[in-house]
Design a protein around this motif. Structure first.
Motif, PDB file in Angstrom:
ATOM      1  N   ARG A   1     -29.840  37.005  25.305  1.00 48.59           N
ATOM      2  CA  ARG A   1     -29.586  36.745  23.879  1.00 48.59           C
ATOM      3  C   ARG A   1     -28.094  36.593  23.617  1.00 48.59           C
ATOM      4  NH1 ARG A   1     -33.696  38.286  20.066  1.00 48.59           N
ATOM      5  NH2 ARG A   1     -35.574  39.123  21.056  1.00 48.59           N
ATOM      6  N   TYR A   2     -27.312  37.481  24.220  1.00 44.94           N
ATOM      7  CA  TYR A   2     -25.864  37.446  24.013  1.00 44.94           C
ATOM      8  C   TYR A   2     -25.264  36.136  24.511  1.00 44.94           C
ATOM      9  CZ  TYR A   2     -20.939  38.476  25.099  1.00 44.94           C
ATOM     10  OH  TYR A   2     -19.576  38.427  25.213  1.00 44.94           O
ATOM     11  N   MET A   3     -25.585  35.744  25.737  1.00 46.60           N
ATOM     12  CA  MET A   3     -24.987  34.542  26.303  1.00 46.60           C
ATOM     13  C   MET A   3     -25.475  33.279  25.606  1.00 46.60           C
ATOM     14  SD  MET A   3     -22.675  35.322  28.413  1.00 46.60           S
ATOM     15  CE  MET A   3     -22.388  33.720  29.157  1.00 46.60           C
ATOM     16  N   ARG A   4     -26.701  33.294  25.132  1.00 45.45           N
ATOM     17  CA  ARG A   4     -27.191  32.132  24.377  1.00 45.45           C
ATOM     18  C   ARG A   4     -26.355  31.934  23.112  1.00 45.45           C
ATOM     19  NH1 ARG A   4     -33.363  32.466  23.134  1.00 45.45           N
ATOM     20  NH2 ARG A   4     -32.635  34.172  21.794  1.00 45.45           N
ATOM     21  N   LYS A   5     -26.029  33.025  22.452  1.00 43.51           N
ATOM     22  CA  LYS A   5     -25.199  32.942  21.250  1.00 43.51           C
ATOM     23  C   LYS A   5     -23.780  32.493  21.601  1.00 43.51           C
ATOM     24  CE  LYS A   5     -27.737  36.761  19.018  1.00 43.51           C
ATOM     25  NZ  LYS A   5     -28.137  36.204  17.721  1.00 43.51           N
ATOM     26  N   VAL A   6     -23.234  33.005  22.700  1.00 44.94           N
ATOM     27  CA  VAL A   6     -21.878  32.645  23.108  1.00 44.94           C
ATOM     28  C   VAL A   6     -21.792  31.161  23.430  1.00 44.94           C
ATOM     29  CG1 VAL A   6     -20.155  32.932  24.939  1.00 44.94           C
ATOM     30  CG2 VAL A   6     -21.221  34.947  23.910  1.00 44.94           C
ATOM     31  N   TYR A   7     -22.754  30.674  24.214  1.00 42.42           N
ATOM     32  CA  TYR A   7     -22.731  29.258  24.592  1.00 42.42           C
ATOM     33  C   TYR A   7     -22.988  28.343  23.397  1.00 42.42           C
ATOM     34  CZ  TYR A   7     -22.568  30.285  29.617  1.00 42.42           C
ATOM     35  OH  TYR A   7     -22.175  30.701  30.871  1.00 42.42           O
ATOM     36  N   SER A   8     -23.671  28.852  22.377  1.00 40.15           N
ATOM     37  CA  SER A   8     -23.978  28.025  21.208  1.00 40.15           C
ATOM     38  C   SER A   8     -22.795  27.890  20.262  1.00 40.15           C
ATOM     39  CB  SER A   8     -25.177  28.616  20.445  1.00 40.15           C
ATOM     40  OG  SER A   8     -26.343  28.593  21.250  1.00 40.15           O
ATOM     41  N   ASP A   9     -21.784  28.729  20.433  1.00 38.74           N
ATOM     42  CA  ASP A   9     -20.610  28.694  19.567  1.00 38.74           C
ATOM     43  C   ASP A   9     -19.523  27.855  20.231  1.00 38.74           C
ATOM     44  OD1 ASP A   9     -18.377  29.115  17.997  1.00 38.74           O
ATOM     45  OD2 ASP A   9     -18.760  31.255  17.697  1.00 38.74           O
ATOM     46  N   ALA A  10     -19.391  26.615  19.802  1.00 39.43           N
ATOM     47  CA  ALA A  10     -18.437  25.695  20.427  1.00 39.43           C
ATOM     48  C   ALA A  10     -16.998  26.175  20.282  1.00 39.43           C
ATOM     49  CB  ALA A  10     -18.589  24.305  19.814  1.00 39.43           C
ATOM     50  N   SER A  11     -16.715  26.967  19.236  1.00 37.93           N
ATOM     51  CA  SER A  11     -15.338  27.424  19.015  1.00 37.93           C
ATOM     52  C   SER A  11     -14.862  28.381  20.102  1.00 37.93           C
ATOM     53  CB  SER A  11     -15.225  28.101  17.649  1.00 37.93           C
ATOM     54  OG  SER A  11     -15.934  29.338  17.625  1.00 37.93           O
ATOM     55  N   LEU A  12     -15.783  28.950  20.876  1.00 37.15           N
ATOM     56  CA  LEU A  12     -15.410  29.894  21.923  1.00 37.15           C
ATOM     57  C   LEU A  12     -14.990  29.193  23.220  1.00 37.15           C
ATOM     58  CD1 LEU A  12     -18.207  32.575  21.423  1.00 37.15           C
ATOM     59  CD2 LEU A  12     -15.778  32.819  20.895  1.00 37.15           C
ATOM     60  N   ASN A  13     -15.400  27.938  23.371  1.00 39.88           N
ATOM     61  CA  ASN A  13     -15.017  27.138  24.547  1.00 39.88           C
ATOM     62  C   ASN A  13     -15.572  27.673  25.860  1.00 39.88           C
ATOM     63  OD1 ASN A  13     -13.422  25.218  23.087  1.00 39.88           O
ATOM     64  ND2 ASN A  13     -11.772  26.735  22.956  1.00 39.88           N
ATOM     65  N   TYR A  14     -16.735  28.285  25.814  1.00 42.33           N
ATOM     66  CA  TYR A  14     -17.443  28.642  27.048  1.00 42.33           C
ATOM     67  C   TYR A  14     -18.508  27.580  27.296  1.00 42.33           C
ATOM     68  CZ  TYR A  14     -15.242  33.238  26.975  1.00 42.33           C
ATOM     69  OH  TYR A  14     -14.325  34.256  26.993  1.00 42.33           O
ATOM     70  N   SER A  15     -18.539  27.047  28.503  1.00 43.23           N
ATOM     71  CA  SER A  15     -19.434  25.926  28.802  1.00 43.23           C
ATOM     72  C   SER A  15     -20.442  26.293  29.882  1.00 43.23           C
ATOM     73  CB  SER A  15     -18.623  24.713  29.253  1.00 43.23           C
ATOM     74  OG  SER A  15     -19.457  23.688  29.732  1.00 43.23           O
ATOM     75  N   GLN A  16     -21.672  25.842  29.689  1.00 47.63           N
ATOM     76  CA  GLN A  16     -22.699  26.061  30.707  1.00 47.63           C
ATOM     77  C   GLN A  16     -22.495  25.150  31.913  1.00 47.63           C
ATOM     78  OE1 GLN A  16     -26.495  27.551  29.946  1.00 47.63           O
ATOM     79  NE2 GLN A  16     -26.527  26.950  27.797  1.00 47.63           N
ATOM     80  N   SER A  17     -21.609  24.206  31.795  1.00 52.05           N
ATOM     81  CA  SER A  17     -21.343  23.315  32.925  1.00 52.05           C
ATOM     82  C   SER A  17     -20.226  23.853  33.826  1.00 52.05           C
ATOM     83  CB  SER A  17     -20.950  21.924  32.412  1.00 52.05           C
ATOM     84  OG  SER A  17     -19.758  21.984  31.643  1.00 52.05           O
ATOM     85  N   ALA A  18     -19.628  24.978  33.456  1.00 52.88           N
ATOM     86  CA  ALA A  18     -18.567  25.570  34.283  1.00 52.88           C
ATOM     87  C   ALA A  18     -19.130  25.975  35.646  1.00 52.88           C
ATOM     88  CB  ALA A  18     -17.970  26.781  33.573  1.00 52.88           C
ATOM     89  N   LYS A  19     -18.314  25.828  36.679  1.00 58.95           N
ATOM     90  CA  LYS A  19     -18.730  26.138  38.045  1.00 58.95           C
ATOM     91  C   LYS A  19     -17.848  27.231  38.644  1.00 58.95           C
ATOM     92  CE  LYS A  19     -21.816  22.834  38.001  1.00 58.95           C
ATOM     93  NZ  LYS A  19     -23.265  23.161  37.949  1.00 58.95           N
ATOM     94  N   PHE A  20     -18.443  27.977  39.553  1.00 63.48           N
ATOM     95  CA  PHE A  20     -17.654  28.964  40.276  1.00 63.48           C
ATOM     96  C   PHE A  20     -16.591  28.247  41.118  1.00 63.48           C
ATOM     97  CE2 PHE A  20     -21.579  31.548  39.741  1.00 63.48           C
ATOM     98  CZ  PHE A  20     -21.004  32.626  39.083  1.00 63.48           C
ATOM     99  N   ASP A  21     -15.445  28.866  41.235  1.00 65.21           N
ATOM    100  CA  ASP A  21     -14.328  28.262  41.952  1.00 65.21           C
ATOM    101  C   ASP A  21     -14.505  28.462  43.460  1.00 65.21           C
ATOM    102  OD1 ASP A  21     -11.983  27.047  42.547  1.00 65.21           O
ATOM    103  OD2 ASP A  21     -10.684  28.682  41.870  1.00 65.21           O
ATOM    104  N   VAL A  22     -15.472  27.721  43.999  1.00 69.52           N
ATOM    105  CA  VAL A  22     -15.772  27.773  45.430  1.00 69.52           C
ATOM    106  C   VAL A  22     -15.328  26.450  46.056  1.00 69.52           C
ATOM    107  CG1 VAL A  22     -17.608  27.978  47.151  1.00 69.52           C
ATOM    108  CG2 VAL A  22     -17.725  29.308  45.033  1.00 69.52           C
ATOM    109  N   PRO A  23     -14.648  26.495  47.210  1.00 69.67           N
ATOM    110  CA  PRO A  23     -14.182  25.246  47.834  1.00 69.67           C
ATOM    111  C   PRO A  23     -15.320  24.248  48.039  1.00 69.67           C
ATOM    112  CG  PRO A  23     -13.230  27.140  48.936  1.00 69.67           C
ATOM    113  CD  PRO A  23     -14.250  27.677  47.988  1.00 69.67           C
ATOM    114  N   LYS A  24     -15.023  23.004  47.776  1.00 75.31           N
ATOM    115  CA  LYS A  24     -16.015  21.953  47.940  1.00 75.31           C
ATOM    116  C   LYS A  24     -16.469  21.894  49.394  1.00 75.31           C
ATOM    117  CE  LYS A  24     -16.827  17.073  46.890  1.00 75.31           C
ATOM    118  NZ  LYS A  24     -16.223  15.818  46.360  1.00 75.31           N
ATOM    119  N   GLY A  25     -17.782  21.848  49.579  1.00 80.28           N
ATOM    120  CA  GLY A  25     -18.333  21.767  50.924  1.00 80.28           C
ATOM    121  C   GLY A  25     -18.480  23.103  51.626  1.00 80.28           C
ATOM    122  N   PHE A  26     -18.132  24.208  50.948  1.00 80.43           N
ATOM    123  CA  PHE A  26     -18.257  25.522  51.590  1.00 80.43           C
ATOM    124  C   PHE A  26     -19.711  25.820  51.918  1.00 80.43           C
ATOM    125  CE2 PHE A  26     -19.096  30.105  51.240  1.00 80.43           C
ATOM    126  CZ  PHE A  26     -18.249  30.576  52.235  1.00 80.43           C
TER     127      PHE A  26
END
Length: 768
Positions: A724-749
């Motif tokens: 519930r919490y994260m759904r609300k966070v992702y729904s608020d565009a003013s917070l700039n949290y995106s569901q498309s964000a990826k973990f910072d793992v080297p490409k091809g790891f």
């Protein structure tokens, strides 16, 4: 004979004058009683609360004792109607006396003291009342009570020496407690009329001044008729003083109060502020003194250990006592007017509180109430013995405020017990709003234990910045903080730490281990995660299905002591964590704050981020006194953290955490559920590229728990709050949290690129 009588009378009068003069001189100079020093008298207006701000610039609330709690306003921002009402009612010769009105005092002595006329009014001036507000402590003896009034008279005269009449009125209104968390005229005007003090009408001003006589007796939320009568008395006094005409008086007396009790289901941030659990925690944290073992009883030796670490490692802990003002005194958050800039985001805080409230009130609490209905020892387990039940309830009685007050008043145990079994009228909490009930104090203790508790902490894994902090379902009624104070067993949320020990020692997510029931001395874990007894499974499968057998195998291989050492690096500093085999299943007690800090390691390339709560402290003039930076320590290697993300993602993709996808969360994430014995504690830890959140749900006591694992397990009791919490966070565009964000793992790891450990090499003696 007559001459002797007159001489005695004159002697008595002269002696009284001399004694009174000597007494007042002694009081004036502070030889007897309490007299504030010149600096305190000259600067009471600087005794203002410290202000707490959110990361998005919202005023969260204040740090203050009750009398310094209000937000100050200037004289020019106060309605003239309010000033007229105050003078007309409380001190009609305010502009004529120098602190003490001897005419009013004589009238009060004659009419009230001699003639017994209780309605004759008092003799205290506004300045005397201010002196009482600012400096008078509660009298603890007959002598202190006898000196209290003379001391207030002297302080009033001194205040008149240092301040103008306008400043005295302003201080009085800024310090007065108008009830219902409305300390100071600014908060009172907002609480009762949703206005600023400058905009108050005549009737509104009269209503607030009417409360000055007795806020509880004339409480406008509870006794509207009584309050309206008192308001009309104030209006009558204003007419007598010429502030309003007779025609206005008749018209205004017929107006309704126009105060509306706030919706009890909606938190009034003007009263309790933003993130009250968080503010209370950092208040205690910042004002902590250097730990001294003699100040900690034996049952708090763990806290002494943790406080000692915090004192050495965290600049914020005990900041007020580590840093001194120019006069050499420690800072006081209640009176020094500091500005505290925190990391909490007010929007995320609101979403976190809503998520906790929604899940508890709509889902968990109704099910729990139905489960315990009819149980004479509810909300405790039906298996709880009568002796244990009585022990827990007796402890609750002794810890209650009622017990402490009665004990301090000299009541014996029999009187106290009778008091706890005598029905009284009280206002109690409910999710539908405050409810007035008649019940015994003993029944009220049982009533409150029925409510489930919960906590949530949300941090930025890269900096440790605490973005949201919920310590319970309602701060006003459940003040024990389960975010960073309360400790509970963590259950299977311990397992990622154990698996990281294996990963750090050469294992990969694809390496295989046995999932087999086995006895380890006197201990044998139960639960293979549904993978089958004797199955050979990957680490990823073992964690995804939370197999206890796999965990037991790993801790035996790498030793319990190695796990304890690693846990301390993760920030789990409880010295009572015991290096035994059962540790792999999470019997140790940890706070949510420690857990989210530990899990930040996985999303931050093996570097743990300690919780960061405050970024900056300024004085009342805006000068920066301190800046705070993130604190980090390396726990595991960067490569190991990437592999751990693979394991944690498997829990959400195919394991016990997959329910989170039902909340519309498509983001790349990992997580871990946790449930302790008898469903007493439910946990969910969720890791995304930008946030790490931890949620705990349980009862006030460990003997309070769900009967059914279906509703009491972490996936059902705690995970939905996270969702519930994260759904609300992702729904608020003013917070700039995106569901498309990826973990910072080297490409091809490739987490399984190393040589795979063969089952035959790893099984050992499991099959013996």
């Amino acid at each position: 004979m007559r001459r002797i009588f007159i001489r005695v009378l004159w002697w008595f009068l002269g002696s009284s004058v001399v004694l009174a003069t000597v007494g007042f001189v002694a009081i004036w100079n502070g030889w007897i009683g309490y007299m504030p020093d010149i600096e305190s008298l000259q600067n009471p207006i600087s005794r203002y609360p410290s202000l707490v701000y959110s990361a998005d610039g919202k005023l969260m609330g204040t740090f203050a004792t009750l009398r310094e709690k209000g937000m100050p306003v200037s004289y020019n921002n106060i309605s003239t109607h309010l000033i007229h009402a105050l003078i007309a009612t409380e001190d009609e010769r305010f502009y004529e006396h120098s602190g003490v009105d001897f005419i009013a005092l004589s009238r009060a002595i004659l009419k009230r003291g001699v003639m017994g006329n209780e309605s004759a009014g008092g003799g205290s001036t506004i300045t005397q009342q201010l002196a009482k507000q600012l400096y008078s402590e509660r009298a603890h003896s007959t002598m202190e009570r006898a000196l209290q009034k003379p001391i207030e008279w002297v302080i009033a005269v001194k205040l008149e020496k240092y301040y103008t009449k306008e400043e005295i009125i302003t201080m009085y209104l800024n310090y007065f407690d108008f009830l219902n968390n409305a300390v100071g005229i600014k908060t009172a005007a907002n609480t009762y009329f949703n206005k600023e003090p400058k905009s108050l009408s005549i009737t509104e001003a009269a209503t607030l001044v009417g409360l000055c006589k007795n806020p509880a007796y004339y409480n406008p939320f509870k006794f509207q008729d009584r309050c309206r009568e008192r308001r009309n008395v104030v209006l009558t006094q204003m007419n007598k003083m010429g502030y309003i005409s007779a025609a206005e008086l008749e018209r205004l007396k017929n107006e309704p109060l126009n105060v509306k009790r706030p919706d009890p289901t909606i938190k009034n941030t003007a009263q309790v502020g933003i993130a009250p659990y968080f503010r209370d925690y950092i208040r205690q944290y910042m004002m902590a003194e250097k730990p001294d073992r003699k100040n900690y009883p034996d049952w708090k030796k763990v806290q002494f250990h943790l406080d000692s670490i915090a004192w050495e490692e965290d600049p914020l802990y005990g900041w007020c006592n580590k840093n001194l003002k120019r006069n050499g005194h420690p800072y006081n958050l209640n009176t020094d007017g500091l500005r505290i800039f925190t990391t909490v985001d007010s929007r995320m805080q609101r979403y976190a509180e809503e998520a906790v409230r929604e899940h508890l009130s709509q889902t968990l609490q109704p099910v729990f109430d139905a489960q315990t209905r009819g149980n004479p020892r509810g909300p405790f387990s039906t298996r709880m013995s009568k002796e244990d039940y009585e022990r827990v309830m007796n402890r609750a009685i002794r810890q209650s405020q009622r017990y402490q007050v009665l004990k301090a008043a000299g009541a014996d145990e029999e009187q106290i017990r009778k008091s706890f079994n005598t029905p009284v009228k009280m206002i109690v909490f409910s999710y539908k709003g405050d409810v007035e009930k008649v019940m015994t104090p003993m029944d009220s203790i049982k009533y409150y234990k029925q409510f489930l508790r919960a906590g949530l902490v949300s941090i930025d894994p890269k900096t440790g910045a605490v973005k949201a902090y919920v310590g319970g379902p309602n701060y006003e009624y459940f003040q024990y903080d389960m975010a960073m104070v309360g400790r509970r067993q963590v259950g299977s949320t311990m397992k990622p730490y154990l698996y990281s020990l294996a990963i750090q020692n050469g294992y990969n997510p694809c390496d295989k281990i046995p999932n087999r029931m086995k006895r380890y001395g006197n201990w044998m874990p139960k639960g293979g995660g549904g993978l089958g007894n004797g199955a050979i499974v990957t680490l990823k499968q073992g964690l995804a299905h939370s197999s206890n057998w796999c965990s037991a195998h790993l801790i035996e291989k790498f030793t319990p002591q190695s796990l304890v050492d690693l846990l301390h690096k993760y920030g789990l500093n409880n010295p009572n964590i015991q290096p035994n085999m059962a540790l792999c299943l999470g019997p140790c007690e940890v706070t949510i704050g420690e857990m989210v800090s530990g899990y930040s390691t996985f999303a931050n390339k093996g570097i743990r981020s300690a919780p960061l709560m405050v970024t900056r402290i300024e004085d009342s003039d805006g000068h920066v006194l301190a800046n705070f930076q993130p604190r980090h320590n390396e726990v595991i290697s960067e490569e190991s953290s990437y592999k751990m993300l693979t394991l944690l993602k498997g829990v959400v993709e195919r394991g016990t955490g997959r329910r989170v996808r039902g909340f519309g969360i498509s983001a790349e994430m990992g997580g871990k559920t946790g449930t302790t014995n008898s469903n007493a504690d439910a946990w969910f830890m969720g890791v995304t590229p930008e946030l790490v959140n931890g949620v705990w749900v349980g009862g006030e006591d460990r003997d309070i728990h769900f009967v059914s694992t279906g509703i009491g397990q972490g996936a059902a009791a705690a995970l939905p709050i996270w969702g519930r919490y994260m759904r609300k966070v992702y729904s608020d565009a003013s917070l700039n949290y995106s569901q498309s964000a990826k973990f910072d793992v080297p490409k091809g790891f490739d987490p399984c690129d190393d040589d795979v450990i063969s089952p035959q090499d790893d099984i050992g003696d499991v099959y013996e």
